[in-house]
Enzyme design. Structure first.
Site, PDB file in Angstrom:
ATOM      1  N   PRO A   2       0.824  -1.214   0.000  1.00 22.77           N
ATOM      2  CA  PRO A   2       0.000   0.000   0.000  1.00 22.77           C
ATOM      3  C   PRO A   2       0.857   1.262   0.000  1.00 22.77           C
ATOM      4  O   PRO A   2       1.620   1.508   0.928  1.00 22.77           O
ATOM      5  CB  PRO A   2      -0.806  -0.102   1.296  1.00 22.77           C
ATOM      6  N   GLU A   3       0.748   2.020  -1.082  1.00 22.82           N
ATOM      7  CA  GLU A   3       1.348   3.346  -1.158  1.00 22.82           C
ATOM      8  C   GLU A   3       0.177   4.323  -1.283  1.00 22.82           C
ATOM      9  O   GLU A   3      -0.961   3.932  -1.047  1.00 22.82           O
ATOM     10  CB  GLU A   3       2.317   3.424  -2.345  1.00 22.82           C
ATOM     11  N   LYS A  61       0.890   7.811   3.399  1.00 22.66           N
ATOM     12  CA  LYS A  61       0.387   6.460   3.611  1.00 22.66           C
ATOM     13  C   LYS A  61      -0.326   6.325   4.960  1.00 22.66           C
ATOM     14  O   LYS A  61      -0.694   5.221   5.358  1.00 22.66           O
ATOM     15  CB  LYS A  61       1.549   5.456   3.553  1.00 22.66           C
ATOM     16  N   HIS A 100      -5.983 -13.760   8.640  1.00 25.15           N
ATOM     17  CA  HIS A 100      -5.084 -12.740   9.181  1.00 25.15           C
ATOM     18  C   HIS A 100      -5.818 -11.590   9.854  1.00 25.15           C
ATOM     19  O   HIS A 100      -5.300 -10.471   9.923  1.00 25.15           O
ATOM     20  CB  HIS A 100      -4.166 -12.218   8.080  1.00 25.15           C
ATOM     21  N   ARG A 124       1.583  -9.590   7.305  1.00 25.53           N
ATOM     22  CA  ARG A 124       2.987  -9.467   7.745  1.00 25.53           C
ATOM     23  C   ARG A 124       3.188  -8.611   8.984  1.00 25.53           C
ATOM     24  O   ARG A 124       4.322  -8.415   9.424  1.00 25.53           O
ATOM     25  CB  ARG A 124       3.827  -8.947   6.577  1.00 25.53           C
ATOM     26  N   ARG A 287      16.353  -2.958  -0.742  1.00 20.25           N
ATOM     27  CA  ARG A 287      15.094  -3.085  -1.470  1.00 20.25           C
ATOM     28  C   ARG A 287      15.432  -3.453  -2.903  1.00 20.25           C
ATOM     29  O   ARG A 287      16.554  -3.276  -3.359  1.00 20.25           O
ATOM     30  CB  ARG A 287      14.335  -1.746  -1.493  1.00 20.25           C
TER      31      ARG A 287
END
Length: 299
Positions: A2-3, A61, A100, A124, A287
DNA sequence: ACTGCGTCCTGGGGGC
DNA sequence: TGCCCCCAGGACGCAG
């Protein structure tokens, strides 16, 4: 991941489906999903239970729901950060378990029968929720809660719109740094909302290598990459976001479709859309960076 | 003041 | 079939 476009899609969904509802209950399945909250889950529950959701806001964000009590001034906000796999799902009737599910809020609309649930789902566990203070004046122009005062304006905010004094100032601040241009795009303090996917896309569009020091770039270069970032964020928003790894969905559980429009991210080995050279993936800042080795030379 | 690196966190997937 | 290790990255704390 998610950006800005994904978080904005979620914000718009929450504006439509939660504003005007009371939070009547909360269940915390994963205490670690409550962060930056003195008193933890108990304090979170005390702060949000019985509160009315009056608005859904976002910067970069970061996402927050404004809360008021008994028609009084809003005093808290429910902060939701999606991290890299967070989802907010609105459920009505269909209350199947989710593997989750981390935090569950029960919502009720005054004068209406039936309940609706707001689920914070996060595989996560990099995301979190917290009830934060709305101080000092939540009605001030361009107000952001103190908790995220260090987060810079995002590229959809008028204060740094193309051609504005804010944009010129941002441009100068960027060029004062010796860091690589991608490092700066990912740093949420100068300008927020850009993550790994859209940083790579903006750099490809402007033919810039990720490691080019910002201080070596012209004002026109920096303007170009900011404009490209604005464009790609807006295009992705119009497509409902990027659901590259199926971890991102909107509040109704639907995927976005910008993935098919990506030029470099996730396309290593495939031909560059401009010159046909195979796209390369390299490690940078721990990254992945995706770029065209021909269009985007380091020097 | 500025910069860069390590850490958190889980599940999917590849290799053997 | 099963196990182990690696990888994905947003944000922040800390060292230099």
């Amino acid at each position: 991941m998610p950006e800005l476009p994904e978080v904005e899609t979620v914000r718009a969904g929450l504006a439509g489906h939660t504003v005007g509802h009371l939070i009547t209950g909360i269940e915390v399945y994963a205490p670690r999903s409550i962060r930056r909250q003195l008193g933890g889950a108990q304090e979170l529950a005390a702060r949000v239970t019985g509160r009315l959701i009056t608005g859904a806001c976002r910067r970069g964000k970061y996402l927050w729901l404004r809360l008021s009590s008994d028609g009084e001034e809003e005093d808290y906000a429910l902060l939701i950060h999606l991290g890299m796999s967070g989802q907010v799902l609105i459920r009505e009737g269909n209350l199947d378990e989710h593997r989750h599910l981390r935090v569950r809020f029960t919502l009720e609309r005054p004068g209406e029968a039936g309940e609706r649930q707001m689920w914070f789902v996060d595989q996560r566990m990099f995301g979190y929720v917290a009830a934060i203070d709305l101080i000092p004046d939540p009605h001030a122009e361009g107000y952001v809660p103190e908790t995220m005062a260090h987060i810079g304006p995002d590229l959809l905010e008028p204060v740094i719109a193309p051609g504005s004094p804010g944009r010129k100032l941002l441009n100068r601040r960027i060029r004062r740094s010796t860091r690589g241009i991608k490092t700066i795009l990912l740093d949420q303090e100068l300008v927020s909302g850009i993550g790994n996917i859209y940083a790579d896309e903006a750099l490809w569009r402007t033919r810039l290598h990720y490691a080019r020091p910002a201080s070596a770039l012209s004002a026109a270069h920096v303007n170009g990459v900011l404009d490209a970032a604005s464009d790609v964020l807006e295009e992705a928003l119009a497509a409902g976001g990027t659901s590259f790894d199926e971890l991102y969905v909107n509040v109704a559980g639907e995927q976005g479709y910008f993935e098919r429009s990506l030029a470099v991210y996730g396309r290593s080995g495939e031909p560059c859309n401009r010159c046909g050279t195979p796209i390369v993936r390299e490690k940078f800042m721990n990254r992945s960076s995706h770029f065209c080795p021909d269009c985007q030379r380091e020097r």
